[in-house]
Design an enzyme around this catalytic site. Structure first.
Site, PDB file in Angstrom:
ATOM      1  N   HIS A 489      -8.716  -6.114  -4.597  1.00  0.00           N
ATOM      2  CA  HIS A 489      -8.798  -5.175  -5.717  1.00  0.00           C
ATOM      3  C   HIS A 489      -9.630  -3.931  -5.407  1.00  0.00           C
ATOM      4  O   HIS A 489     -10.434  -3.519  -6.242  1.00  0.00           O
ATOM      5  CB  HIS A 489      -9.411  -5.877  -6.945  1.00  0.00           C
ATOM      6  CG  HIS A 489      -8.590  -6.988  -7.505  1.00  0.00           C
ATOM      7  ND1 HIS A 489      -9.086  -7.931  -8.385  1.00  0.00           N
ATOM      8  CD2 HIS A 489      -7.275  -7.312  -7.318  1.00  0.00           C
ATOM      9  CE1 HIS A 489      -8.127  -8.782  -8.715  1.00  0.00           C
ATOM     10  NE2 HIS A 489      -7.024  -8.432  -8.074  1.00  0.00           N
TER      11      HIS A 489
HETATM   12  C1  FAD Z   1      -2.394  -9.242  -1.586  1.00  0.00           C
HETATM   13  C2  FAD Z   1      -2.698  -8.595  -2.906  1.00  0.00           C
HETATM   14  C3  FAD Z   1      -2.752  -9.373  -4.051  1.00  0.00           C
HETATM   15  C4  FAD Z   1      -3.030  -8.770  -5.282  1.00  0.00           C
HETATM   16  N1  FAD Z   1      -2.882  -9.512  -6.413  1.00  0.00           N
HETATM   17  C5  FAD Z   1      -2.922  -8.896  -7.619  1.00  0.00           C
HETATM   18  C6  FAD Z   1      -2.551  -9.588  -8.796  1.00  0.00           C
HETATM   19  O1  FAD Z   1      -2.118 -10.736  -8.765  1.00  0.00           O
HETATM   20  N2  FAD Z   1      -2.656  -8.933  -9.987  1.00  0.00           N
HETATM   21  C7  FAD Z   1      -3.107  -7.659 -10.067  1.00  0.00           C
HETATM   22  O2  FAD Z   1      -3.243  -7.138 -11.190  1.00  0.00           O
HETATM   23  N3  FAD Z   1      -3.460  -6.974  -8.958  1.00  0.00           N
HETATM   24  C8  FAD Z   1      -3.319  -7.546  -7.734  1.00  0.00           C
HETATM   25  N4  FAD Z   1      -3.568  -6.825  -6.606  1.00  0.00           N
HETATM   26  C9  FAD Z   1      -4.051  -5.442  -6.735  1.00  0.00           C
HETATM   27  C10 FAD Z   1      -2.981  -4.456  -7.226  1.00  0.00           C
HETATM   28  O3  FAD Z   1      -1.727  -4.761  -6.674  1.00  0.00           O
HETATM   29  C11 FAD Z   1      -3.444  -3.033  -6.865  1.00  0.00           C
HETATM   30  O4  FAD Z   1      -4.652  -2.756  -7.521  1.00  0.00           O
HETATM   31  C12 FAD Z   1      -2.420  -1.964  -7.283  1.00  0.00           C
HETATM   32  O5  FAD Z   1      -1.167  -2.245  -6.750  1.00  0.00           O
HETATM   33  C13 FAD Z   1      -2.904  -0.596  -6.791  1.00  0.00           C
HETATM   34  O6  FAD Z   1      -1.907   0.362  -7.057  1.00  0.00           O
HETATM   35  P1  FAD Z   1      -1.981   1.826  -6.428  1.00  0.00           P
HETATM   36  O7  FAD Z   1      -0.866   2.589  -7.032  1.00  0.00           O
HETATM   37  O8  FAD Z   1      -3.354   2.335  -6.569  1.00  0.00           O
HETATM   38  O9  FAD Z   1      -1.767   1.633  -4.856  1.00  0.00           O
HETATM   39  P2  FAD Z   1      -0.591   0.958  -4.021  1.00  0.00           P
HETATM   40  O10 FAD Z   1       0.237   0.063  -4.847  1.00  0.00           O
HETATM   41  O11 FAD Z   1      -1.243   0.426  -2.801  1.00  0.00           O
HETATM   42  O12 FAD Z   1       0.330   2.184  -3.619  1.00  0.00           O
HETATM   43  C14 FAD Z   1       0.004   3.137  -2.632  1.00  0.00           C
HETATM   44  C15 FAD Z   1       1.286   3.517  -1.910  1.00  0.00           C
HETATM   45  O13 FAD Z   1       1.036   4.683  -1.153  1.00  0.00           O
HETATM   46  C16 FAD Z   1       1.629   4.551   0.125  1.00  0.00           C
HETATM   47  N5  FAD Z   1       0.894   5.420   1.038  1.00  0.00           N
HETATM   48  C17 FAD Z   1      -0.402   5.323   1.411  1.00  0.00           C
HETATM   49  N6  FAD Z   1      -0.727   6.322   2.271  1.00  0.00           N
HETATM   50  C18 FAD Z   1       0.397   7.068   2.426  1.00  0.00           C
HETATM   51  C19 FAD Z   1       0.709   8.229   3.197  1.00  0.00           C
HETATM   52  N7  FAD Z   1      -0.202   8.831   3.969  1.00  0.00           N
HETATM   53  N8  FAD Z   1       1.975   8.719   3.145  1.00  0.00           N
HETATM   54  C20 FAD Z   1       2.925   8.138   2.353  1.00  0.00           C
HETATM   55  N9  FAD Z   1       2.680   7.021   1.608  1.00  0.00           N
HETATM   56  C21 FAD Z   1       1.438   6.501   1.655  1.00  0.00           C
HETATM   57  C22 FAD Z   1       1.462   3.066   0.421  1.00  0.00           C
HETATM   58  O14 FAD Z   1       2.321   2.646   1.452  1.00  0.00           O
HETATM   59  C23 FAD Z   1       1.740   2.446  -0.927  1.00  0.00           C
HETATM   60  O15 FAD Z   1       3.105   2.170  -1.118  1.00  0.00           O
HETATM   61  C24 FAD Z   1      -3.314  -7.377  -5.354  1.00  0.00           C
HETATM   62  C25 FAD Z   1      -3.256  -6.602  -4.201  1.00  0.00           C
HETATM   63  C26 FAD Z   1      -2.927  -7.190  -2.987  1.00  0.00           C
HETATM   64  C27 FAD Z   1      -2.847  -6.338  -1.752  1.00  0.00           C
END
Ligand code: FAD
Length: 553
Positions: A489
């Site tokens: 997280h």
């Molecule tokens: C293994 C795991 C289990 C989890 N379990 C849970 C759960 O059960 N319940 C829950 O609520 N939360 C859970 N989480 C946390 C939750 O999924 C994250 O907090 C949430 O997905 C974050 O969303 P975000 O949009 O900030 O980032 P992300 O979903 O990480 O999206 C970022 C995106 O940007 C892309 N990216 C990054 N850098 C670049 C670049 N330079 N160029 C192009 N693209 C790029 C990445 O590839 C990715 O697709 C878990 C996370 C993980 C990894």
């Protein structure tokens, strides 16, 4: 190749990015480009719930980061999964739907001076995209459910398609230990014990790519570039930007199909690259702590000392209990026949262990009377394994993982070089404050108190980890460092805050301070971590931001 132009460029098709792409392209007049470094989400293990085990640390779906050796973990470094595919982390996460507590959002309103972040003003943004199974025709919603949950939106929430007697009994033991039963963790006060609700549809993972992208990908005004890495942001110098003394973000540089190119954004670039990717891209582009940027010969566009600071995460401390006379996954899956039975159940009914989120049973409670609100969360599993990626133990056991919901330890994300292909240094600094070490020790005592209750004691539980020989605060905190690991997280690395907070990176509408045409919309803007799992709070943030971006357009 000719330079291409769009109104909005969204960097990252993860949890936040997919929702944003959907909302911003709803108006055909907006030309939207969504860029994702990873490939399409067409790997079967993304969709079969138990497949998260095969997606973590797999370069096909994960950035495969490693943390710096952490003194709080007695020098250990951890794998630090971050989704790298359409859907981002929602394609590899635990699918657990938890919003946190109302006080989290009221705290954000205090931190930003903006009531838009108060719980009652966030609730509609959680509900807007929700499709809660209990509100289905014939669902078992109680009278108040409609006040807290939505139906008919894109984000599906279902009950799990399994139950385990040993977990039912652990829940009863939790009640015997004083934790009330709850039927809904998502009404602002999550105290209680019950099975988690999950983001699944009929036994398949429901990620943000399926929910928000698939139905709109064919819109003429939405362009999706996957397998395309953003290398940095472009700026118009302050004196040419027409924005007074602010530099303006004009677009991004990408690597696509082996070629480097520049894409222009007429209105805004929106960073949704996640709590590691977004601060890394800002720093690479000259926005961040000036000293760090100069160290790597990066021209300083804007000195923002908070970029990459304030990293917060939940550290899960995994107690393992060997049990007698209980069915657990360890024993069910340790024979070919057992594996075949599990496979068949999933093929025929989409139920059983293959439909299993990594954790099944949840509890929120307090580590001691010193806390007014639940400050620890349990993820309880009918299995045990020596470490992630290793086979299950060959004895019947459960794991009761507990985490401190409101850690005071803060880590950092800092580039190691000016090369965008090199992963940044992720320093987690777990257990680096006396408060966090005390909560760690006390939370292990709460686990023991539950395990001692009659409903669970009937399994003659034997504490394999950490081991009953460890009793003092110091011993338990040290052991927590040995067996603790991320619960995935990370948040807070481009936090929002008031204008007079020098460490705030974005304002309350998520605009990067001191730079025009640039926002961050993802988990990194949280000033403090929510008291629960972080995916649905990130969707709520994106829902709010989409409205603000459209209003500003
Ligand atoms: C293994 C795991 C289990 C989890 N379990 C849970 C759960 O059960 N319940 C829950 O609520 N939360 C859970 N989480 C946390 C939750 O999924 C994250 O907090 C949430 O997905 C974050 O969303 P975000 O949009 O900030 O980032 P992300 O979903 O990480 O999206 C970022 C995106 O940007 C892309 N990216 C990054 N850098 C670049 C670049 N330079 N160029 C192009 N693209 C790029 C990445 O590839 C990715 O697709 C878990 C996370 C993980 C990894």
């Amino acid at each position: 190749m000719a330079e291409q132009e769009f109104d909005y460029i969204i960097v990252g098709a993860g949890t936040a990015g997919c929702l944003l792409a959907n909302r911003l392209s709803a108006d055909p007049a907006n030309r939207v480009l969504l860029i994702e470094a990873g490939g399409r989400d067409n790997y079967h293990w993304i969709h079969i719930p138990v497949g998260y085990l095969y997606c973590i640390d797999n370069p096909r779906t994960d950035w495969c980061f490693r943390t710096e050796a952490d003194p709080g973990l007695n020098g250990r470094s951890l794998i630090y999964p971050r989704g790298k595919t359409l859907g981002g982390c929602s394609s590899i996460n635990g699918m657990l739907y938890i919003r946190g507590q109302s006080r989290d959002y009221d705290g954000w309103a205090e931190a930003t001076g903006d009531d838009a972040w108060r719980w009652e003003n966030c609730l509609p943004d959680f509900m807007k995209h929700e499709d809660h199974c209990r509100l289905d025709a014939g669902g078992d919603a109680d009278a108040a459910h409609r006040d807290y949950h939505g139906h008919g939106g894109e984000w599906r929430i279902e009950r799990q398609r399994l139950s385990w007697q040993v977990l039912d009994d652990f829940a009863t033991a939790a009640v015997e230990a004083g934790i009330p039963r709850t039927r809904d963790f998502n009404r602002g006060d999550n105290e209680g014990v019950d099975y988690f609700e999950v983001n699944q549809r009929a036994g398949w993972r429901w990620n943000t790519s399926k929910a928000f992208l698939r139905g709109v990908e064919k819109r003429d005004n939405l362009t999706l570039w996957h397998s395309t890495q953003v290398l940095g942001l472009d700026f118009q110098p302050d004196d040419e930007s027409g924005q007074g003394d602010e530099p303006r973000c004009t677009g991004v540089r990408v690597e696509r199909g082996g070629e480097s190119m520049t894409v222009r954004a007429h209105r805004e670039v929106i960073l949704s690259a996640g709590a590691i990717g977004s601060p890394q891209l800002l720093q690479l582009s000259g926005i961040g702590p000036a000293d760090l940027l100069r160290e790597h010969d990066i021209r300083v566009i804007h000195d923002l000392p908070g970029v990459g600071e304030n990293l917060q995460d939940h550290l899960q401390i995994r107690s393992v209990y060997k049990v007698k006379g209980a069915k657990t996954l360890n024993t069910m899956a340790n024979s070919l026949m057992g594996k075949a039975r599990i496979g068949l159940e999933y093929v025929l009914k989409r139920s059983g262990p293959m439909s299993m989120a990594p954790s099944q049973l949840c509890a929120f409670t307090r580590s001691s009377d010193a806390f007014e609100h639940p400050n620890i969360e349990y993820h309880v599993q009918p299995l045990s394994l020596p470490a992630f990626g290793q086979p299950l133990d060959d004895f019947p056991a459960i794991t009761a993982s507990v985490c401190n919901l409101n850690p005071t330890s803060r880590g950092t994300v800092r580039i190691k070089s000016a090369d965008p292909r090199q992963a940044p240094a992720i320093a987690t600094h777990y257990l680096s404050t006396p408060e966090d070490r005390k909560v760690a020790a006390d939370s292990l005592r709460v686990t023991r108190r539950i395990a001692e209750q009659p409903a669970f004691a009937k399994y003659s539980p034997e504490e394999v980890k950490p081991g009953l020989e460890y009793q003092s605060d110091d011993d338990l905190a040290r052991l927590a460092g040995d067996i603790g690991t991320t619960i995935f997280h990370p948040v807070g690395t481009t936090k929002m805050g008031r204008d007079d907070d020098p460490m705030a990176v974005v304002d309350s509408h998520l605009r990067v301070r001191g730079v025009a045409g640039l926002r961050v919309v993802d988990a990194s803007v949280m000033p403090t971590i929510t008291s629960g799992n972080t995916n649905s709070p990130t969707l709520m943030i994106a829902e709010k931001a989409a409205r603000w971006i459209l209003d500003a357009g």
